[in-house]
Design a protein around this motif. Structure first.
Motif, short mmCIF file in Angstrom:
data_model
loop_
_atom_site.label_atom_id
_atom_site.label_comp_id
_atom_site.label_asym_id
_atom_site.label_seq_id
_atom_site.Cartn_x
_atom_site.Cartn_y
_atom_site.Cartn_z
N LEU A 47 -22.98 34.42 -14.62
CA LEU A 47 -21.88 35.18 -14.00
C LEU A 47 -21.11 34.36 -12.97
O LEU A 47 -19.88 34.40 -12.92
N LEU A 321 -22.13 33.77 -21.18
CA LEU A 321 -22.62 35.08 -20.71
C LEU A 321 -23.25 35.86 -21.87
O LEU A 321 -24.21 36.59 -21.70
N ILE A 355 -18.06 40.68 -13.93
CA ILE A 355 -17.23 39.53 -13.56
C ILE A 355 -16.31 39.90 -12.40
O ILE A 355 -16.14 39.14 -11.44
#
Length: 408
Positions: A47, A321, A355
């Protein structure tokens, strides 16, 4: 699907809400993180890296971080050309509400034409001699067609039901400069969508007017819904989903009601429904600016979700991710109803929220200062396109989607 009418009404209302999008996508996200997916895994340790990449792109695009909304209006000024000044000149004699209605017409038509264009298609803009592809090309093409009166019975910069119903695939292809050397994915589906829109406008006079039904007449309905010069973003989405649900072809239904951008996934108990409403939310974001021009304050911006499309989803895959569990996933083309695509999109919705939180923490900004709609613009969509171009010569998404011209 057989559900009693009262239950069906409640389920439909729920599936049309941003709450349902987050909750159902969250169930898929939890399922994947529990190791139950045969397709994907998530690595949330990435992240910070993804947020740094997004911030780098945001600072490059908007050095002062004064970021506009992620909406169709950005694409109308592709390559820095002030095309909206041309439109404002054409609309100069109209009242503020009439101007807003025309801008609603434009945004709705253009967003409905904004499914993925494919790698090959290009639009040549005669006035500027620019050649544009993908979303910007579709935006500029639809903008020029709109200004020329293509979608209007009276050749004005408007769109109305009667003209949309009679629009032919040949006319649309001509306006979009489609031919054998310049193919556009899903031209048939796009034309059918606009024709169906024309039919829907007539069937809902309370939303679109009875004398000359237009998409833009929604602005009058929303104006009346506002209170103290305020309007909730979710109210706009709700109206779009109510008013336009019947235009989507071949979708899942409950009690005869078309659910739109709603699919199924085994991670979700009972009915399995996973709603996304990607084009409807993109459209909602694009209608907020004409409403703001009328002096309305839009509240609850972050109620809406990030857009689960291939740029945002590609960003998550390309930067680690999301990871694919087998290499063949990148070598096939999938329908939008496939488990792979539904899962990828669901993960994207949840990861965009995460995010956004990480980006704000790194910048020391609040959700009010930097709402999700600005992070998308600044932001994740641009970053997704950038990393795709760095990793693949054509800039295509990491997973191939068989588009019918009505979802992406």
């Amino acid at each position: 699907m057989e559900i009693k009418t009262a239950e069906a009404k409640d389920l439909i209302a729920y599936l049309r809400s941003p709450t349902a999008i987050r909750e159902r996508c969250g169930q898929v996200f939890t399922w994947v993180n529990a190791g139950q997916s045969p397709h994907f895994s998530c690595d949330l340790t990435q992240l910070g890296k993804v947020a740094d990449y997004v911030i780098e792109v945001m600072r490059c695009e908007y050095p002062n971080l004064q970021i506009p909304f992620h909406s169709r209006w950005r694409h109308f000024e592709a390559k820095g050309v002030p095309r909206l000044a041309q439109l404002n000149t054409q609309l100069a004699e109209l009242t503020p509400l009439e101007k807003a209605a025309a801008k609603f017409d434009l945004a709705i038509i253009s967003v409905l034409l904004d499914a993925g264009a494919g790698d090959s298609w290009r639009y040549y803009e005669q006035e500027t001699k620019l050649i544009l592809g993908r979303s910007e090309g579709l935006a500029v093409a639809s903008f020029q067609m709109f200004c020329q009166g293509t979608f209007s019975s009276n050749s004005l910069p408007q769109a109305d039901a009667f003209r949309l119903q009679t629009l032919t695939e040949i006319e649309l292809a001509k306006g979009l400069q489609v031919n054998t050397e310049n193919p556009l994915v899903g031209i048939f589906g796009r034309c059918k969508l606009l024709q169906k829109l024309g039919q829907v406008l007539i069937s809902s006079p309370h939303l679109f007017g009875d004398k000359n039904p237009r998409p833009g007449n929604l602005v009058n309905y929303l104006w009346e819904k506002s209170q103290n010069q305020q309007l909730a973003a979710a109210t706009v989405l709700s109206l779009i989903l109510e008013g336009l649900s019947d235009i989507w072809p071949g979708r899942l239904e409950v009690d005869g009601v078309n659910l739109g951008d709603v699919w199924q996934h085994p991670a979700v108990a009972d009915d399995g429904f996973v709603p996304f409403h990607k084009l409807s939310q993109w459209l909602t974001y694009s209608l907020l600016e004409p409403l703001q021009e009328l002096g309305l304050e839009i509240t609850g911006l972050d109620t809406l979700t990030g857009l689960p499309e291939y740029r945002n989803g590609g960003l998550c895959l390309d930067l680690g991710l999301i990871s694919a569990k087998y290499p063949e996933i990148f070598n096939s083309s999938y329908s939008v109803a496939s488990e792979v695509i539904v899962e990828w999109r669901a993960l994207t919705v949840i990861l965009l929220d995460q995010i956004a939180v990480t980006v704000r923490e790194k910048l020391g900004m609040s959700a009010e200062e930097l709402p999700l709609v600005k992070i998308l613009q600044g932001g994740t969509w641009t970053a997704g396109r950038k990393i795709a171009a760095e990793l693949r010569t054509s800039g295509e998404p990491p997973i191939q989607i068989a588009s019918d011209g009505t979802v992406f």
